[in-house]
Design a protein around this motif. Sequence first.
Motif, PDB file in Angstrom:
ATOM      1  N   ILE A   1       1.634  19.137-103.869  1.00 31.15           N
ATOM      2  CA  ILE A   1       2.709  19.919-103.237  1.00 31.15           C
ATOM      3  C   ILE A   1       3.722  20.354-104.295  1.00 31.15           C
ATOM      4  O   ILE A   1       4.122  21.522-104.349  1.00 31.15           O
ATOM      5  N   ILE A   2       4.122  19.424-105.149  1.00 31.87           N
ATOM      6  CA  ILE A   2       5.108  19.755-106.199  1.00 31.87           C
ATOM      7  C   ILE A   2       4.561  20.825-107.123  1.00 31.87           C
ATOM      8  O   ILE A   2       5.258  21.770-107.499  1.00 31.87           O
TER       9      ILE A   2
ATOM     10  N   ILE B   1       4.693  24.194-105.473  1.00 32.02           N
ATOM     11  CA  ILE B   1       6.073  24.690-105.453  1.00 32.02           C
ATOM     12  C   ILE B   1       6.405  25.294-106.821  1.00 32.02           C
ATOM     13  O   ILE B   1       6.997  26.378-106.922  1.00 32.02           O
ATOM     14  N   LEU B   2       5.988  24.565-107.872  1.00 30.94           N
ATOM     15  CA  LEU B   2       6.227  25.037-109.245  1.00 30.94           C
ATOM     16  C   LEU B   2       5.544  26.383-109.482  1.00 30.94           C
ATOM     17  O   LEU B   2       6.126  27.308-110.058  1.00 30.94           O
TER      18      LEU B   2
ATOM     19  N   ILE C   1       4.606  28.611-107.207  1.00 30.66           N
ATOM     20  CA  ILE C   1       5.248  29.666-106.407  1.00 30.66           C
ATOM     21  C   ILE C   1       6.558  30.090-107.053  1.00 30.66           C
ATOM     22  O   ILE C   1       6.870  31.292-107.160  1.00 30.66           O
ATOM     23  N   TYR C   2       7.322  29.123-107.521  1.00 28.61           N
ATOM     24  CA  TYR C   2       8.597  29.413-108.187  1.00 28.61           C
ATOM     25  C   TYR C   2       8.348  30.275-109.420  1.00 28.61           C
ATOM     26  O   TYR C   2       9.043  31.275-109.651  1.00 28.61           O
TER      27      TYR C   2
END
Lengths: 107, 329
Positions: free
Chosen positions: B20-21, B24-25, B27-28
């Motif tokens: 998940i992290i 997120i990274l 996508i960011y």
Amino acid sequence: MTLNEIFDMTWIPILAFALSFCAGVHMLIIGKRPPYLKNKDDNRPLKNEAMYAKTGGRLLIYFALGAAVMCGLLFFNLWMALAEIVAVFLTFSVRWREMEEKYGPIG
Amino acid sequence: MEKTTTKKMQDFLINYGVIIIMFILVIYTGITHHNFLTIGNFNNILLNMSSRLVIALGIAGCVITAGCDLSAGRIIGLGGCIAGTLLQKIDYSGKFYEGMPPMNIFVALLIVMGVCGACGAISGFFIAYLSVPPFIATLAMMEIVYGGNLIYTNATPLGGYVDYYTAVSTGRFIGINYQIWIAVIVAIVTWFIFNMTRHGKYMYAIGGNPQAAEVAGVPVRMTFIIIYAKAAAMYGLAGFMLGARAGGASVNLGLGYEMEAIAACTIGGVSVTGGRGKVSSAVIGVAVFELMKAALQYLGVDANAQWIAIGVIIFIAISLDIRKYVVKK
């Protein structure tokens, strides 16, 4: 030879020395088979845990010393270094097998 | 005891937290850098993934049986160097075998996989028949292969490859790079072995409980030898692919790749405690790992600091995996 070049050549035997020396000393200190040297669900009792730990610890230290010698031999003769580590590993394996049979798990 | 929704959510977040992290990274990074989520970059990531997936699929077999293979990186280097010595241009000034014409690429690949497979079979033999713990056996094999490779290549880097070898990295079939095709084929073959063959069933049985597997009639020793031989042959293939990509090879080719492969497998769901893991786990793990590395590069993270990030990810992934096992127990 620079320090970097020396380290490039010897980091593998140094790593092997460090790992096996630590494991060997750990076995000698705790006096029993450590969890990282057995299968996770293998809870069978050992025939002689104290002797298993003592012999196993000494064998691991022997392997560690073999790795250290290989480290030195790498600077003199690659063939000798290779032959030495092969010989050390072969003797280690045979003696480990004997230890497993004599003091290892029951059944 | 029935789990509450909150508990289930908690478990899901803990178990898949790393993935998940990382997403997120990614996508960011995609939002803040417009050229991250592009076809060209995606192609690059797939290319990087291909050799690492082959390594991860090989090492997955060892991890499923609760073992490990510390010699993977060195065997990759050996594979790359053997391929390099057999596929140099005949007029190359630093040719390894002077006067020898470059070999047929498939014959060279067979030799690479054969030699590397033999190294793995030797590790498997010591683990199976002499009961040497896998980490010691593969640690010793790592040293032996390293020493052997130093002697074979005389510690000199290799280059001057024939065009049909470097074409393995630059050539395409239906618009897709050959290396990606190789990784796909290896993944399909590995899936077949894991799920459709007796050997695959034996692997999972041994990973679950080797004593019970032996009592049930599983040929534990021979299975171990086949697992490590197969894995090593795949490392040889990965070394072959990496050599083609780099256009050269040295004894340090493949340095540290085994830890990344184990971490990728663990992130994807192959358990280091044994008995669990699928081909899709390795694929997901490698994809997430490569995406993370690409994202860190785009975010301008210092190359040296990336090593720290990778180390932290490995640490967290394996801790979470062991936690799953302890909780289950």
